[in-house]
Design a protein around this motif. Structure first.
Motif, PDB file in Angstrom:
ATOM      1  N   UNK A 633       0.821  -1.218   0.000  1.00 24.89           N
ATOM      2  CA  UNK A 633       0.000   0.000   0.000  1.00 24.89           C
ATOM      3  C   UNK A 633       0.854   1.268   0.000  1.00 24.89           C
ATOM      4  N   UNK A 634       0.383   2.280  -0.679  1.00 21.74           N
ATOM      5  CA  UNK A 634       1.037   3.597  -0.616  1.00 21.74           C
ATOM      6  C   UNK A 634       0.515   4.314   0.614  1.00 21.74           C
ATOM      7  N   UNK A 635       1.290   4.294   1.660  1.00 19.95           N
ATOM      8  CA  UNK A 635       0.852   4.853   2.940  1.00 19.95           C
ATOM      9  C   UNK A 635       2.064   5.332   3.716  1.00 19.95           C
ATOM     10  N   UNK A 636       1.794   6.111   4.757  1.00 18.43           N
ATOM     11  CA  UNK A 636       2.873   6.544   5.629  1.00 18.43           C
ATOM     12  C   UNK A 636       3.538   5.354   6.307  1.00 18.43           C
ATOM     13  N   UNK A 637       2.730   4.319   6.582  1.00 18.89           N
ATOM     14  CA  UNK A 637       3.290   3.123   7.192  1.00 18.89           C
ATOM     15  C   UNK A 637       4.306   2.468   6.263  1.00 18.89           C
ATOM     16  N   UNK A 638       3.994   2.345   4.988  1.00 19.99           N
ATOM     17  CA  UNK A 638       4.937   1.764   4.032  1.00 19.99           C
ATOM     18  C   UNK A 638       6.188   2.631   3.904  1.00 19.99           C
ATOM     19  N   UNK A 639       5.992   3.939   3.933  1.00 16.66           N
ATOM     20  CA  UNK A 639       7.141   4.838   3.859  1.00 16.66           C
ATOM     21  C   UNK A 639       8.056   4.653   5.066  1.00 16.66           C
ATOM     22  N   UNK A 640       7.430   4.458   6.232  1.00 16.58           N
ATOM     23  CA  UNK A 640       8.233   4.237   7.433  1.00 16.58           C
ATOM     24  C   UNK A 640       8.985   2.920   7.347  1.00 16.58           C
ATOM     25  N   UNK A 747      23.095  -7.719  18.563  1.00 16.18           N
ATOM     26  CA  UNK A 747      22.156  -6.596  18.622  1.00 16.18           C
ATOM     27  C   UNK A 747      21.493  -6.356  17.261  1.00 16.18           C
ATOM     28  N   UNK A 748      22.296  -6.312  16.203  1.00 15.41           N
ATOM     29  CA  UNK A 748      21.740  -6.036  14.881  1.00 15.41           C
ATOM     30  C   UNK A 748      20.798  -7.140  14.417  1.00 15.41           C
ATOM     31  N   UNK A 749      21.088  -8.374  14.816  1.00 15.14           N
ATOM     32  CA  UNK A 749      20.245  -9.490  14.404  1.00 15.14           C
ATOM     33  C   UNK A 749      18.853  -9.459  14.989  1.00 15.14           C
ATOM     34  N   UNK A 750      18.648  -8.706  16.028  1.00 12.48           N
ATOM     35  CA  UNK A 750      17.330  -8.630  16.658  1.00 12.48           C
ATOM     36  C   UNK A 750      16.338  -7.795  15.846  1.00 12.48           C
ATOM     37  N   UNK A 751      16.841  -6.832  15.099  1.00 13.93           N
ATOM     38  CA  UNK A 751      15.950  -5.803  14.552  1.00 13.93           C
ATOM     39  C   UNK A 751      15.200  -6.252  13.305  1.00 13.93           C
ATOM     40  N   UNK A 752      15.875  -6.902  12.344  1.00 10.90           N
ATOM     41  CA  UNK A 752      15.231  -7.212  11.066  1.00 10.90           C
ATOM     42  C   UNK A 752      14.038  -8.153  11.223  1.00 10.90           C
ATOM     43  N   UNK A 753      14.162  -9.314  11.897  1.00  9.21           N
ATOM     44  CA  UNK A 753      12.995 -10.206  11.976  1.00  9.21           C
ATOM     45  C   UNK A 753      11.829  -9.604  12.742  1.00  9.21           C
ATOM     46  N   UNK A 754      12.110  -8.791  13.746  1.00 15.50           N
ATOM     47  CA  UNK A 754      11.017  -8.181  14.510  1.00 15.50           C
ATOM     48  C   UNK A 754      10.267  -7.165  13.660  1.00 15.50           C
ATOM     49  N   UNK A 755      10.997  -6.367  12.916  1.00 14.02           N
ATOM     50  CA  UNK A 755      10.319  -5.402  12.063  1.00 14.02           C
ATOM     51  C   UNK A 755       9.601  -6.104  10.910  1.00 14.02           C
ATOM     52  N   UNK A 756      10.184  -7.191  10.415  1.00 16.35           N
ATOM     53  CA  UNK A 756       9.540  -7.948   9.349  1.00 16.35           C
ATOM     54  C   UNK A 756       8.217  -8.537   9.835  1.00 16.35           C
ATOM     55  N   UNK A 757       8.177  -8.991  11.075  1.00 12.15           N
ATOM     56  CA  UNK A 757       6.937  -9.515  11.631  1.00 12.15           C
ATOM     57  C   UNK A 757       5.869  -8.423  11.714  1.00 12.15           C
ATOM     58  N   UNK A 758       6.279  -7.215  12.074  1.00 14.05           N
ATOM     59  CA  UNK A 758       5.320  -6.100  12.105  1.00 14.05           C
ATOM     60  C   UNK A 758       4.782  -5.805  10.711  1.00 14.05           C
ATOM     61  N   UNK A 759       5.676  -5.814   9.732  1.00 15.14           N
ATOM     62  CA  UNK A 759       5.246  -5.559   8.359  1.00 15.14           C
ATOM     63  C   UNK A 759       4.278  -6.635   7.887  1.00 15.14           C
ATOM     64  N   UNK A 760       4.556  -7.899   8.245  1.00 13.27           N
ATOM     65  CA  UNK A 760       3.674  -8.985   7.845  1.00 13.27           C
ATOM     66  C   UNK A 760       2.286  -8.817   8.438  1.00 13.27           C
ATOM     67  N   UNK A 761       2.212  -8.266   9.624  1.00 15.91           N
ATOM     68  CA  UNK A 761       0.916  -8.049  10.248  1.00 15.91           C
ATOM     69  C   UNK A 761       0.121  -6.929   9.617  1.00 15.91           C
ATOM     70  N   UNK A 762       0.765  -6.079   8.844  1.00 18.90           N
ATOM     71  CA  UNK A 762       0.060  -4.961   8.224  1.00 18.90           C
ATOM     72  C   UNK A 762      -0.433  -5.281   6.824  1.00 18.90           C
ATOM     73  N   UNK A 763       0.406  -5.944   6.026  1.00 18.47           N
ATOM     74  CA  UNK A 763      -0.005  -6.272   4.656  1.00 18.47           C
ATOM     75  C   UNK A 763       0.844  -7.436   4.165  1.00 18.47           C
ATOM     76  N   UNK A 764       0.221  -8.378   3.474  1.00 21.22           N
ATOM     77  CA  UNK A 764       0.899  -9.600   3.055  1.00 21.22           C
ATOM     78  C   UNK A 764       2.070  -9.326   2.110  1.00 21.22           C
ATOM     79  N   UNK A 765       2.009  -8.281   1.303  1.00 19.21           N
ATOM     80  CA  UNK A 765       3.052  -8.061   0.292  1.00 19.21           C
ATOM     81  C   UNK A 765       4.237  -7.245   0.794  1.00 19.21           C
ATOM     82  N   UNK A 766       4.157  -6.817   2.050  1.00 20.21           N
ATOM     83  CA  UNK A 766       5.305  -6.083   2.589  1.00 20.21           C
ATOM     84  C   UNK A 766       6.494  -7.004   2.869  1.00 20.21           C
TER      85      UNK A 766
END
Length: 831
Positions: A633-640, A747-766
């Motif tokens: 989606x074209x949204x502020x969330x996608x931009x973030x 430390x760096x390894x913690x961030x990507x999967x957690x943010x990816x999980x948030x993106x998955x919860x918002x839209x399937x194609x993120x």
């Protein structure tokens, strides 16, 4: 159907089946990631040989473009109806096929270039070959990169599909399997390239990919799994075929390897081998009666002279400046090659000669040519050859030498990071010169044959100032050969021998040097007490100046070339490009400016333009799905999300490249350096991902803040720490380095999967889109990091990484979810 009827599968069976599917999915992820990382590391060696180190980024950029395109493309489709196991199976087999398939046209492209260069050499000699390389290498690099695009596209598609069809709560574990597999794939690649033949080493990724196909299919598609296992076995047997082995291995031209561009000498390749970073070949010259061990495409050459104890004395040209005075009692030869310098010095009267050569394959290859009797020479009293990296050897030894000969400038090698530098780079820094001079006896002297002498004299001035030694002009003598075309003091690489004696040259020694030099074909460019030599007064000007920096600035203004003290933080001793030129319009227009705009400067212009073009293409591929039907989606969330994932990818790559380049100082072997540093960084990243699903006391913002502090601490102290570790035993260095890089990875390894999980919860194609974005940032970072490092120093990359991670703190929060461990019930997809 009633609960508990016989038609219902037992609950334990369901759990067991789910557990088996999960285990096989993790195993498949581990194997396919090992395959692709292995392929990535081994491909750097191949590309370095085929297109040359200057064009490696072209190939890497196009490959990463394929990774980016895969994620962007899959973000346009609804992946929920695809059969997971079958899709993963066929993707893995396709990866196996193309990782092997791309080897054939790459080898054919190398042979075609060999033919072009051979014809150019016959008709126009060296100038014709240089022109042919300039006009054909970029095209070959583009074609080679295009062949590599497909394997990376398929790998990107597999990861994007895999994560899109997996529960978001499993992302931490799945990403950990991906990264741990990648780390072990890196180790496997280096070991295979060192100890297996070329064909077997480049076939191994396909075998791993076929095994991954079997693992993905095993829970529900047993026949497919069996097919994958059979495919792996057949692929493993392929290197046994001489026809296959010959077809996938790029060939070399013997005349080109010894720089016989006009093809006038009767030379032939009699042996060759590969290690983890280059090709080594033995070329015999029937007329000259010796062999040359050539690295890569002739980037470096080591002479192998026949050992004849009772025969006539042979003076190897690089040792002539070292034998102008009385022969040394105890001499050390750095970059000793195949022993020609050792033989010449020993026959010239040296009582004891020690050689240091980094490339074990070169030494073993020379020893295998029995008629030259290298083993017999090394068995004589007073001669020995150590396999070690020169700078590390100097830092470890306590022995003092009457003479240290640095016999040449070293061959270039491509590091996985994309940095272009020499395997010998840390020998030619200020810290390297300090290590050389500190190993001299009180009356001893060093002989430095190649690299730019202005930079070396500037480093000498710093060393003398630190020790309170006055009258720098007494400590140096510079020679030149009038007929040598490489005697220009302006060039990054000149053949003007520099003799440094910290105790100072006496008038009698200068007179003897002058006489002996004339007999050997040299003239005095600079010597204490001698009048300035036309064309070389710059040496005396630099040594006599009250301060060095103003003279260096004047020389840069006069020549348009960068001069200065080369340091461990910026060890690119062949790079004379002044950073300020990037802001000069005449540089971009290509107009001649006092003869400065040579091929080297043109290369810098093309490189920057290509980095910009490829980075723009990657970002375009990422942004395009936002404006297409079915995309994110074209949204502020996608931009973030776009900003956040960009920061994670770019910040990590800057950190990784800085660590890899800096830590290469510690290891005697480039392959060991790659395996240790890259595998360690990725392994701890994977362990951090594994821990990410467990929540913990660190929120995403606090984690990013700690990463910033960690990167700043490395910026301030990593260089000093690495220099302190150089002399340690290998095992201790590895352990210490792992302790240093572990906090960053965890430390760096913690961030990507957690943010990816948030993106998955918002839209399937993120999810696939985020993977494409990860590839795009790899593309961008691998282009800009070398430019930053070469312009401002390696430590600047750590400062930039800290700034990029700090930027994540400015992005809007996404509620409390981003600070919680996400359990297995988190939805995989949401429309």
């Amino acid at each position: 159907m009633p609960r508990g009827s016989l038609a219902d599968p037992p609950a334990t069976a369901v759990v067991a089946a789910a557990g088996s599917e999960r285990a096989m999915r993790l195993a498949g992820t581990f194997l396919v990631s090992a395959a692709m990382f292995y392929f990535e590391v081994s491909t750097v060696r191949t590309v370095n040989f085929v297109v040359g180190p200057s064009f490696i980024y072209v190939c890497i950029a196009l490959a990463m473009l394929g990774l980016t395109a895969a994620g962007s493309l899959l973000s346009l489709f609804d992946l929920r109806n695809a059969r997971v196991e079958r899709t993963l199976f066929w993707l893995c087999l396709a990866i196996a096929a193309v990782t092997i398939g791309c080897q054939f046209p790459i080898a054919e492209g190398k042979q075609a270039l060999n033919d072009i260069l051979a014809e150019a050499g016959r008709t126009s000699g060296r100038n014709g070959v240089v022109a042919a390389i300039a006009s054909n290498s970029l095209g070959l690099a583009v074609r080679t990169g295009a062949y590599l695009t497909l394997p990376y596209f398929l790998f990107g598609a597999l990861l994007s599909f895999l994560f899109a069809r997996s529960g978001a709560g499993s992302y931490g574990t799945l990403y950990a399997a991906d990264l741990i597999g990648a780390a072990l794939g890196c180790l496997a690649a280096v070991l295979a390239m060192e100890y297996m033949g070329y064909a077997a080493s480049v076939t191994a990724p396909a075998v791993l990919a076929a095994l991954a196909a079997a693992a993905f299919a095993l829970p529900s598609e047993r026949r497919l799994a069996a097919g994958g296992a059979v495919a792996a076995a057949l692929l493993a047997a392929l290197p046994l075929s001489e026809r296959y082995a010959g077809a996938v291995e790029p060939a070399a031209d013997a005349h080109h390897l010894v720089r016989d561009y006009a093809r006038e000498r009767p030379v032939a390749e009699v042996w060759h081998g590969w290690n983890s970073y280059t090709r080594v070949a033995a070329i015999e010259d029937a007329a000259a009666g010796h062999a040359i061990l050539s690295l890569g495409n002739g980037d470096g050459m080591a002479w192998l002279l026949p050992f004849e104890p009772a025969g006539s004395t042979r003076r190897h040209p690089p040792t002539l400046p070292a034998l102008l005075l009385d022969p040394p009692r105890d001499a050390l030869v750095l970059l000793a090659g195949a022993g020609a310098d050792l033989l010449s010095l020993r026959q010239g009267g040296a009582d004891r000669v020690t050689g240091v050569e980094m490339n074990r394959l070169l030494v073993d290859g020379a020893a295998s040519l029995a008629r030259y009797r290298l083993g017999d020479m090394l068995a004589t009293d007073g001669v020995r050859l150590r396999v070690a990296e020169a700078r590390g050897f100097l830092e470890r030894t306590n022995r003092l030498y009457d003479q240290i000969l640095v016999s040449w400038s070293g061959a270039t090698v491509a590091y996985h990071s994309g940095m272009l530098s020499g395997t010998t780079q840390y020998l030619f820094t200020y810290e390297g010169l300090r290590a050389v001079l500190d190993r001299l006896t009180p009356g001893g002297y060093a002989v430095i044959l190649q690299v730019n002498k202005i930079n070396t004299l500037a480093a000498l001035r710093r060393w003398l100032d630190e020790r309170g030694i006055a009258d720098a002009g007494r400590t140096a003598v510079v020679l030149y050969a009038p007929d040598d075309p490489d005697n220009n003091w302006r060039w990054a690489w000149d053949n003007n021998p520099l003799l440094i004696k910290p105790a100072g040259w006496t008038p009698d020694e200068v007179a003897r040097l002058k006489t002996a030099a004339a007999e050997a074909g040299y003239r005095i460019a600079y010597a204490p007490g001698e009048p300035p030599t036309k064309g070389y007064a710059v040496y005396g000007r630099l040594l006599a100046a009250p301060a060095v920096e103003p003279v260096l600035a004047e020389l840069q203004a006069e020549t348009g070339r960068r001069f200065g003290v080369v340091t461990d933080d910026r060890p690119f001793y062949l790079d004379q490009f002044p950073t300020g030129r990037y802001l000069d319009w005449s540089f971009w227009s290509g107009d001649p400016d006092e003869g400065v705009w040579d091929l080297w400067f043109s290369f810098h212009r093309v490189r920057v333009l290509f980095v910009t073009l490829m980075s723009g293409a990657g970002l375009l591929l990422i942004l395009a799905p936002l404006f297409m039907d079915g995309g994110p989606p074209r949204s502020l969330s996608s931009a973030a999300h776009l900003a956040y994932f960009s920061c994670l990818g770019l910040g990590f790559m800057l950190y990784e490249i800085a660590i890899m380049q800096g830590a290469s100082l510690l290891f005697d072997h480039p392959g060991i350096g790659i395996a240790t540093v890259l595998a360690g960084v990725v392994l701890f990243l994977g362990l951090g991902s594994l821990l990410s699903g467990r929540g913990g006391f660190l929120s995403a913002r606090v984690t990013a803040l700690v990463i910033v502090a960690y990167a700043l601490a490395l910026y301030a102290g990593l260089g000093d720490l690495l220099r302190a570790l150089v002399a340690w035993p290998l095992a201790a260095k590895v352990v210490a380095l792992m302790v240093v890089i572990a906090p960053g990875g965890l430390l760096m390894g913690r961030l990507f999967p957690r943010r990816l999980a948030l993106a998955a919860g918002e839209h399937r194609n993120l999810v696939p889109w985020a993977w494409g974005l990860n590839g795009a940032m790899t593309l961008v970072a691998s282009g800009i990091a070398p430019l930053i490092g070469q312009a401002a120093g390696i430590s600047t990359l750590l400062l930039a990484a800290a700034g990029v991670y700090a930027a994540t703190l400015l992005l809007p929060p996404f509620g409390l979810a981003e600070d919680r461990g996400l359990g297995p019930t988190t939805p995989a997809l949401r429309d």
